[in-house]
Design a protein around this motif. Structure first.
Motif, mmCIF file in Angstrom:
data_model
loop_
_atom_site.group_PDB
_atom_site.id
_atom_site.type_symbol
_atom_site.label_atom_id
_atom_site.label_comp_id
_atom_site.label_asym_id
_atom_site.label_seq_id
_atom_site.Cartn_x
_atom_site.Cartn_y
_atom_site.Cartn_z
ATOM 1 N N UNK A 48 6.003 15.413 -48.403
ATOM 2 C CA UNK A 48 4.808 16.261 -48.454
ATOM 3 C C UNK A 48 3.708 15.736 -47.522
ATOM 4 N N UNK A 49 3.571 14.402 -47.448
ATOM 5 C CA UNK A 49 2.561 13.845 -46.545
ATOM 6 C C UNK A 49 2.857 14.232 -45.099
ATOM 7 N N UNK A 50 4.140 14.268 -44.767
ATOM 8 C CA UNK A 50 4.516 14.589 -43.384
ATOM 9 C C UNK A 50 4.382 16.080 -43.094
ATOM 10 N N UNK A 51 4.730 16.924 -44.102
ATOM 11 C CA UNK A 51 4.733 18.365 -43.782
ATOM 12 C C UNK A 51 3.432 19.058 -44.142
ATOM 13 N N UNK A 52 2.612 18.455 -45.009
ATOM 14 C CA UNK A 52 1.340 19.063 -45.371
ATOM 15 C C UNK A 52 1.485 20.078 -46.489
ATOM 16 N N UNK A 53 0.425 20.239 -47.289
ATOM 17 C CA UNK A 53 0.475 21.155 -48.426
ATOM 18 C C UNK A 53 0.317 22.595 -47.955
ATOM 19 N N UNK A 54 1.070 23.506 -48.591
ATOM 20 C CA UNK A 54 0.968 24.918 -48.219
ATOM 21 C C UNK A 54 0.501 25.806 -49.374
ATOM 22 N N UNK A 55 0.335 25.221 -50.564
ATOM 23 C CA UNK A 55 -0.178 26.007 -51.693
ATOM 24 C C UNK A 55 -0.936 25.070 -52.635
ATOM 25 N N UNK A 56 -1.646 25.614 -53.624
ATOM 26 C CA UNK A 56 -2.473 24.769 -54.509
ATOM 27 C C UNK A 56 -1.659 23.725 -55.270
ATOM 28 N N UNK A 57 -0.412 24.062 -55.658
ATOM 29 C CA UNK A 57 0.406 23.082 -56.370
ATOM 30 C C UNK A 57 0.736 21.890 -55.468
ATOM 31 N N UNK A 58 1.056 22.184 -54.203
ATOM 32 C CA UNK A 58 1.345 21.088 -53.265
ATOM 33 C C UNK A 58 0.083 20.309 -52.931
ATOM 34 N N UNK A 59 -1.062 20.992 -52.886
ATOM 35 C CA UNK A 59 -2.318 20.291 -52.634
ATOM 36 C C UNK A 59 -2.600 19.300 -53.764
ATOM 37 N N UNK A 60 -2.312 19.717 -55.006
ATOM 38 C CA UNK A 60 -2.480 18.815 -56.144
ATOM 39 C C UNK A 60 -1.511 17.637 -56.028
ATOM 40 N N UNK A 61 -0.309 17.912 -55.542
ATOM 41 C CA UNK A 61 0.676 16.856 -55.329
ATOM 42 C C UNK A 61 0.197 15.847 -54.298
#
Lengths: 449, 89
Positions: A48-61
């Motif tokens: 995730x750090x490499x690909x970046x967050x694409x939604x709020x759940x990933x942003x929380x991750x």
């Protein structure tokens, strides 16, 4: 070889392990986290750090990954745990060297594996799991192209298809193998699951809009000589044929019980998923003192539930080791428990809608991929008097290869139970042993103890 | 099949042939991207096998990596000059 000691050792850097580590460090526990992958995130937040967050759940991750990195937890990536002794010694290997670590408490946050889905031809090169393709997408940017088919059921099928399409991939079609009548049974649980159901319908809409046919099918087979060439399946009783060079299978996920079985923890049967999970108390503690399980490995609930259960487990450990009193433990766990309840509310709907497919393979279908044991050999062993899975090893070598039963445990139990006219919950699962994976002599020789 | 976009900063060798990979790749995903789905032949029947779970659990994607047998290619980072060979038996 490195040696060290810690209050808490966490195995697994997915949502529950990261949450537990962050919380444990905040509460003052010296904590070490081990994960076999190269970066934090587990499966859902992999790379995730490499690909970046694409939604709020990933942003929380991503927020949790950053909070964890700042927490001061000593972390080893590329570190595979292969042994745990009841006295708190953890054995792990990384970079070809074996290491030991002494811990007062050990928290297993090892998540799930995909349920084995034995169909004819599932061992052909070109047949993989949906989860495997998702890992290839997240870590390597691989998108499906050409004659790619997906067969199975469960949220991951549509999620992966939507993610792959967003990334520019193409899918020839999806074979929906779910039981249509399950929709009616699931309906009464829909209200509690409406947020997740809405999200799932959104993925489904993306897939349909991309023109991917979703075909209600049964009896899928993968065929080819030396590799997948085509798939065969039935639609309303008639036989269909499609050329294929990639077939992705999925039928839900089940807790990984490799480590807890080897530790001698008690396990309970989960009928909704037809699988075992370790028995845990309100703080994640198993029946073996000092061994705690958090996250999907203690009962599948998804990332939000896993984060909550990681926090709860860390608070339990902090209290057990005398860092906080009972009142503080209970007060600080209350919001996490509420969050966990909210996250688990949609499980009855999902588990009913995607109840595991019946396991009734033809005699020729391989059940044990490692030792190439077919369903017919298991049935033949039963006729000769084989009564359980652990005996089956001696009869057929089923479950004795390098995966140590990870890819055949549930399905071998279903086949054996059916042949004996029993329910699989009455069949004791494989007794696993440490080391939990094959080791080199060099790794073992490096242990000076 | 799988495909992906540009960017190939390193090369390793599979059965004597160069395979283009990226820094973040596992050996298995680089092989899949190159259209290679077979990393071994089984000891029982000699059947070809390759990546199945991609998460280190199934041991189907093992190969001979820099001379060591039984190495899970899905858990092995691709590195410049790495030598990977099909594992037979």
């Amino acid at each position: 070889m490195t040696r060290s000691e810690a209050d808490l050792v966490i195995v697994g850097a997915g949502p529950s392990g990261l949450a537990a580590g962050t919380e444990a460090a905040r509460l003052g526990l010296s904590t070490v986290l081990l994960d076999e992958n190269r970066a934090p995130g587990g499966r859902i937040w992999q790379a995730l750090e490499a690909r970046g967050a694409t939604d709020p759940d990933e942003a929380a991750g991503l927020d949790l990954i950053r909070a964890f990195a700042a927490s001061g937890v000593q972390t080893h990536y590329g570190a595979g745990v292969w042994g745990i002794e009841p006295n708190g010694t953890v054995f792990w290997s990384g970079g070809g060297a074996a290491n030991t670590l002494r811990a007062r408490r050990i928290l297993l946050a090892t998540g799930t594996t995909e349920r084995p889905m034995p169909i004819p031809g599932w061992t052909l090169p070109g047949v993989m799991t949906v989860g495997a393709a998702q890992i290839a997408l997240k870590t390597g940017g691989l998108v499906p192209d050409g004659a790619t088919w997906i067969a199975g059921q469960g949220p991951l099928v549509v999620l992966y298809a939507a993610q792959a399409i967003r990334a520019g991939g193409r899918i020839a079609g999806i074979l929906d193998l779910s039981d249509r009548s399950a929709r009616w049974r699931a309906l009464r649980h829909l209200l509690a699951a409406r947020a997740d159901a809405r999200q799932g319908l959104g993925w489904l809409w993306e897939v349909r809009r991309a023109g991917v046919p979703i075909i209600r099918a049964s009896g899928p087979r993968a065929e080819g000589d030396g590799g997948l060439r085509h798939i065969v399946f039935r639609v309303n009783g008639s036989l269909c044929w499609e050329s294929a060079d990639l077939l992705l299978l999925h039928d839900g996920v089940i807790p990984s019980i490799q480590l807890t079985r080897a530790l001698g923890c008690a396990h309970v049967w989960e009928e909704a998923r037809r699988c075992w999970r370790p028995q845990t108390d309100a703080w994640g503690e198993t029946t073996v003192p000092g061994i705690i399980v958090a996250g999907d490995g203690a009962g599948v609930g998804g990332a939000k539930a896993a984060v909550a259960s990681g926090r709860i487990a860390a608070l339990g450990c902090a209290h057990a080791l005398g860092f906080i009193d009972r009142a503080r433990r209970d007060a600080e766990a209350a919001p996490a428990r509420a969050e966990h309840r909210r996250a688990m509310a949609s499980r009855p709907f999902i588990d009913t809608l995607f109840a595991p497919r019946p396991v009734d393979p033809d005699d020729s279908v391989l059940i044990c991929r490692c030792e190439e044991v077919a369903a017919g050999q298991i049935r033949a062993a039963v006729k000769l008097g084989c009564s359980g899975l652990n005996q089956l090893k001696a009869y057929t070598r089923c479950g004795m290869g390098p995966c140590q039963g990870r890819m055949c445990g549930t399905t071998a139990a279903e086949v054996l139970a059916a042949a004996r006219d029993l329910h699989p919950r009455t069949v004791e699962p494989y007794r696993t042993r440490f080391p939990a994976r094959p080791l080199t002599v060099g790794e073992l020789a490096g242990l000076d103890r | 099949m799988f495909r992906r976009g540009a960017g190939t900063p390193l090369t390793f060798v599979f059965d004597g042939r160069p395979v283009a990979a990226r820094e973040a790749d596992s050996v298995a995903s680089a092989l899949l991207a190159a259209g290679i789905f077979v990393t071994r032949e089984t000891p029982v029947s000699g059947a070809p096998r390759g990546p199945w779970c991609m998460m280190g659990a199934c041991f189907d994607c093992v190969a001979v990596v820099d001379g060591a047998r039984g190495v899970r290619t899905c858990m092995t980072p691709a590195r410049e000059g790495l030598r990977v060979d099909t594992q037979r038996g």
